[in-house]
Design a protein around this motif. Sequence first.
Motif, PDB file in Angstrom:
ATOM      1  N   ASP A 206       0.840  -1.209   0.000  1.00  0.00           N
ATOM      2  CA  ASP A 206       0.000   0.000   0.000  1.00  0.00           C
ATOM      3  C   ASP A 206       0.871   1.253   0.000  1.00  0.00           C
ATOM      4  OD1 ASP A 206      -2.371  -1.422   0.021  1.00  0.00           O
ATOM      5  OD2 ASP A 206      -2.619  -1.300   2.196  1.00  0.00           O
ATOM      6  N   ASN A 207       1.970   1.201   0.731  1.00  0.00           N
ATOM      7  CA  ASN A 207       2.865   2.357   0.820  1.00  0.00           C
ATOM      8  C   ASN A 207       3.771   2.494  -0.396  1.00  0.00           C
ATOM      9  OD1 ASN A 207       2.814   3.719   3.743  1.00  0.00           O
ATOM     10  ND2 ASN A 207       2.246   1.570   3.906  1.00  0.00           N
TER      11      ASN A 207
ATOM     12  N   PHE B  50       1.941   3.611  -3.599  1.00  0.00           N
ATOM     13  CA  PHE B  50       1.232   4.888  -3.573  1.00  0.00           C
ATOM     14  C   PHE B  50       1.770   5.887  -4.602  1.00  0.00           C
ATOM     15  CE2 PHE B  50       0.815   9.247  -1.915  1.00  0.00           C
ATOM     16  CZ  PHE B  50      -0.572   9.364  -1.943  1.00  0.00           C
TER      17      PHE B  50
END
Length: 221
Positions: free
Chosen positions: A96-97, A100
Amino acid sequence: MSELLTLNNIYFTIEEKNILNNISLHFSNHERTSIQGKSGSGKSTLLKIMAAIHPISQGSIYLKGKNMKDIDYTDYRKSVSYVYQTPHLFGETVQDNLSFPSSIRDEVFNMEKAQSYLSDLGLDYLSFSQDINSLSGGEKQRVSLIRHLMYPPEMLLLDEVTASLDEESSEKIWQWILAQADRHDISLVWVSHKSEEQEMATRHIVIDQGRLVENGEIDHV
């Protein structure tokens, strides 16, 4: 070196107290700048002003000659990226990080590059599906750094990013940061109380009670 970021007569005031007082600075491409000063002198505030996290009370900031007020916030942050002392992760997983930066650009996540960077920083044992809440502080900081460098900014602002790490981990992270800066022509600006990290700079700035008291290049003999 061409001029990258210009601060003209910057003031930052909270409840009628000046935290920064009439700061004027110029930053060029590929500089390595250390900001020093006592606790509470305004160092971190200056970085956050440069990163457009805090609004200025007075003065102006120019990115490559264009007033920051006339630049889309997301576009500005793509060029000037700020890494917090306490890492800010979001979502649920490592992926998710790391994905991004590609998602806000509507591009495909480069998993191979992300995996390579994880390996560079000794995190090759982490899976992309790893829950971020299971990570240690040092692991979170390294994941945060990788996220900021998936798409290298023109300027990277680092606020005590190795304060909680041991000497060996700090050295490894800085070797990687400097290598990325050389490879991608990134201007680095950092705050650190560690003397060995201050000594890596080609220029140092000293802030005292919100005022600029020293600004000069370092002659490494």
